[in-house]
Design an enzyme around this catalytic site. Sequence first.
Site, PDB file in Angstrom:
ATOM      1  N   CYS A 171       0.801  -1.118  -0.030  1.00 51.54           N
ATOM      2  CA  CYS A 171       0.174  -0.035   0.254  1.00 51.54           C
ATOM      3  C   CYS A 171       0.441   1.394   0.262  1.00 51.54           C
ATOM      4  CB  CYS A 171      -1.119  -0.075   1.519  1.00 51.54           C
ATOM      5  SG  CYS A 171      -0.289  -0.205   2.337  1.00 51.54           S
ATOM      6  N   GLU A 224       7.482  -3.877   6.226  1.00 52.40           N
ATOM      7  CA  GLU A 224       7.583  -3.068   5.040  1.00 52.40           C
ATOM      8  C   GLU A 224       8.489  -2.481   4.564  1.00 52.40           C
ATOM      9  OE1 GLU A 224       4.113  -2.507   4.954  1.00 52.40           O
ATOM     10  OE2 GLU A 224       3.779  -0.680   4.616  1.00 52.40           O
ATOM     11  N   LYS A 227       9.888  -4.508   2.067  1.00 56.24           N
ATOM     12  CA  LYS A 227       9.146  -4.103   0.878  1.00 56.24           C
ATOM     13  C   LYS A 227       8.997  -2.705   0.167  1.00 56.24           C
ATOM     14  CE  LYS A 227       5.676  -6.521   3.190  1.00 56.24           C
ATOM     15  NZ  LYS A 227       3.737  -6.136   3.555  1.00 56.24           N
ATOM     16  N   HIS A 264      -2.217   6.773   3.287  1.00 55.19           N
ATOM     17  CA  HIS A 264      -0.677   6.972   3.975  1.00 55.19           C
ATOM     18  C   HIS A 264       0.157   8.447   3.416  1.00 55.19           C
ATOM     19  CE1 HIS A 264      -1.538   2.804   5.438  1.00 55.19           C
ATOM     20  NE2 HIS A 264      -1.191   2.168   4.471  1.00 55.19           N
ATOM     21  N   ASN A 349      -4.534   3.727   1.738  1.00 56.77           N
ATOM     22  CA  ASN A 349      -4.053   2.402   1.755  1.00 56.77           C
ATOM     23  C   ASN A 349      -4.855   2.040   1.044  1.00 56.77           C
ATOM     24  OD1 ASN A 349      -4.864   3.236   3.731  1.00 56.77           O
ATOM     25  ND2 ASN A 349      -4.861   1.114   4.724  1.00 56.77           N
TER      26      ASN A 349
HETATM   27  P1  NAP Z   1      -7.753  -8.566   6.761  1.00 57.96           P
HETATM   28  O1  NAP Z   1      -8.938  -7.896   7.450  1.00 57.96           O
HETATM   29  O2  NAP Z   1      -7.351  -8.863   8.327  1.00 57.96           O
HETATM   30  O3  NAP Z   1      -8.525 -10.127   5.927  1.00 57.96           O
HETATM   31  C1  NAP Z   1      -7.720 -10.881   5.649  1.00 57.96           C
HETATM   32  C2  NAP Z   1      -8.931 -11.876   5.087  1.00 57.96           C
HETATM   33  O4  NAP Z   1      -8.297 -13.341   5.203  1.00 57.96           O
HETATM   34  C3  NAP Z   1     -10.086 -12.359   5.689  1.00 57.96           C
HETATM   35  O5  NAP Z   1     -10.849 -12.221   4.748  1.00 57.96           O
HETATM   36  C4  NAP Z   1     -10.116 -13.848   6.623  1.00 57.96           C
HETATM   37  O6  NAP Z   1     -10.930 -14.121   6.788  1.00 57.96           O
HETATM   38  C5  NAP Z   1      -9.184 -14.077   5.226  1.00 57.96           C
HETATM   39  N1  NAP Z   1      -8.270 -15.289   6.116  1.00 57.96           N
HETATM   40  C6  NAP Z   1      -7.657 -15.248   7.180  1.00 57.96           C
HETATM   41  N2  NAP Z   1      -6.827 -16.531   7.028  1.00 57.96           N
HETATM   42  C7  NAP Z   1      -7.410 -17.430   5.941  1.00 57.96           C
HETATM   43  C8  NAP Z   1      -7.515 -18.830   5.932  1.00 57.96           C
HETATM   44  N3  NAP Z   1      -6.877 -19.419   7.296  1.00 57.96           N
HETATM   45  N4  NAP Z   1      -8.824 -19.542   5.300  1.00 57.96           N
HETATM   46  C9  NAP Z   1      -9.082 -18.720   5.089  1.00 57.96           C
HETATM   47  N5  NAP Z   1      -8.653 -17.340   4.233  1.00 57.96           N
HETATM   48  C10 NAP Z   1      -8.153 -16.805   5.524  1.00 57.96           C
HETATM   49  O7  NAP Z   1      -6.291  -8.934   6.062  1.00 57.96           O
HETATM   50  P2  NAP Z   1      -6.680  -7.070   4.469  1.00 57.96           P
HETATM   51  O8  NAP Z   1      -6.574  -5.931   5.548  1.00 57.96           O
HETATM   52  O9  NAP Z   1      -7.948  -7.086   4.002  1.00 57.96           O
HETATM   53  O10 NAP Z   1      -5.478  -7.314   3.880  1.00 57.96           O
HETATM   54  C11 NAP Z   1      -5.724  -8.371   2.859  1.00 57.96           C
HETATM   55  C12 NAP Z   1      -4.580  -9.391   2.332  1.00 57.96           C
HETATM   56  O11 NAP Z   1      -3.435  -7.791   1.819  1.00 57.96           O
HETATM   57  C13 NAP Z   1      -3.140  -9.103   3.228  1.00 57.96           C
HETATM   58  O12 NAP Z   1      -2.086  -9.937   2.528  1.00 57.96           O
HETATM   59  C14 NAP Z   1      -2.882  -7.566   3.216  1.00 57.96           C
HETATM   60  O13 NAP Z   1      -1.018  -7.627   3.309  1.00 57.96           O
HETATM   61  C15 NAP Z   1      -3.003  -7.170   1.790  1.00 57.96           C
HETATM   62  N6  NAP Z   1      -2.770  -5.614   1.580  1.00 57.96           N
HETATM   63  C16 NAP Z   1      -3.707  -5.099   2.637  1.00 57.96           C
HETATM   64  C17 NAP Z   1      -3.330  -3.749   2.623  1.00 57.96           C
HETATM   65  C18 NAP Z   1      -4.056  -2.627   3.499  1.00 57.96           C
HETATM   66  O14 NAP Z   1      -3.826  -1.407   3.419  1.00 57.96           O
HETATM   67  N7  NAP Z   1      -5.770  -3.457   4.842  1.00 57.96           N
HETATM   68  C19 NAP Z   1      -2.834  -3.450   1.110  1.00 57.96           C
HETATM   69  C20 NAP Z   1      -2.633  -3.896   0.302  1.00 57.96           C
HETATM   70  C21 NAP Z   1      -2.624  -4.609   0.480  1.00 57.96           C
HETATM   71  P3  NAP Z   1     -12.248 -14.068   8.290  1.00 57.96           P
HETATM   72  O15 NAP Z   1     -12.897 -12.923   7.973  1.00 57.96           O
HETATM   73  O16 NAP Z   1     -12.869 -15.699   7.077  1.00 57.96           O
HETATM   74  O17 NAP Z   1     -11.200 -14.462   9.185  1.00 57.96           O
END
Ligand code: NAP
Length: 389
Positions: A171, A224, A227, A264, A349
């Site tokens: 992000c 971070e 990356k 960010h 982000n």
């Molecule tokens: P998050 O809110 O923690 O969501 C994670 C997702 O993954 C949820 O849908 C969760 O499902 C699922 N998950 C977790 N453990 C799992 C498992 N064992 N099997 C299947 N599904 C599982 O994270 P997020 O912020 O949305 O980020 C998601 C991804 O995008 C990450 O890899 C992160 O690094 C990347 N990212 C995030 C951002 C940001 O600004 N937040 C920016 C760029 C990239 P449940 O709800 O069922 O647990």
Amino acid sequence: MSANSVAPNAEGGQQFRSLPPNGKKFKAGVLGATGLVGQRLVSLLANHPWFELAEVAASERSATKRYADAVRWHLDVPIPEAARNLTVKTLAPSLDCDFVFSGLDSSVAGAAEEEFARAGYPVVSNSKNHRMAADVPLLIPEVNAAHLDAIPLQQKNHGYSSGFIVTNPNCSTAGLVLVLKPLADVFGLEKVFVVTMQAISGAGYPGVASMDIQGNVVPFISGEEEKMESEPQKLLGKWDGKRFIDAGLGLSAHCNRVPVVEGHMECVSLSLKKVASLSEVREALSNFEVDAALAALPSAIRHPVIVLDDEARPQPRRDVNAGNGMAAVVGRVRACPILDVKLTLLSHNLVRGAAGAAMLNAELLAARGFFQRRVNAGREERVAEPVSS
Ligand code: NAP
């Protein structure tokens, strides 16, 4: 230009392929649909002109529930009607959709995305797992659309037929590289020094504990800085037909978590290869414009970098949604006594840095004919789209 027209793409030398003449939307699945990024994807898919939400998947904790019951919804707009009653599936690669977005936690994203690619699904990922792989495009359409040329080699290397993986950057990298791109093109870049102030939503939900971040700054975000120091090299580098060649920049990043919900901020100092005045730098940033074909993608904005004159901007609360959250907003362009130029930038982000970035990547893939209609979920049977030229 309409979505159905064909236009030359100056960067890749390819032609945009038209969308199906009957205008039938591609069916999208969202892996990790209950997470912060997944929710944004679900929201962006509501009323999308090219894609419709067909499937949602997440962990065993959410599977078999109605989406509206499984998700802890964080957006200000309601859960889209098309999503509310969908049943959340597990990560088994047998979803009834033409391609998948992945907003999966990185602990599961690596293997799950590969399984979907192997089962024939194009995977448009937000996760870090495959970003730096030697044959996976790390894509910002405005920056390096030509990197899509790596997909055939990826498919050959892994024995994928119609499946493949394309990723968007971290992000904080996303906003930084959008700003670096016009400067690299016009003046050449030598060194970049960046200090971030990153929102808590960047850590997913529930993210940083409130007692750790309220009235505080945390000067460490795991992985971070690594990356931010590696991804721009790939993004600003070249695909030479066999491998990605790094941009060869000197890059140093300090990453901090601050008590901001979304957006960010980054303070950047940089040195340029050619001597440039501050007004030339401002002009290069403001003039950064995508070509007509890219501008025609539904999530694209013509000028992805917005330069503000107000010396107290950008600010997350005021500027995070500029350009529908797809812009990098720049302010305070001034001389740097150590390097050449310094500036402050802000990007959303969860939109430019995650869901919006993935949506734009998917739109570019669709426009270039990388998606096909999947006639039978979980199998390799496909119907090729007619391609007009
Ligand atoms: P998050 O809110 O923690 O969501 C994670 C997702 O993954 C949820 O849908 C969760 O499902 C699922 N998950 C977790 N453990 C799992 C498992 N064992 N099997 C299947 N599904 C599982 O994270 P997020 O912020 O949305 O980020 C998601 C991804 O995008 C990450 O890899 C992160 O690094 C990347 N990212 C995030 C951002 C940001 O600004 N937040 C920016 C760029 C990239 P449940 O709800 O069922 O647990």
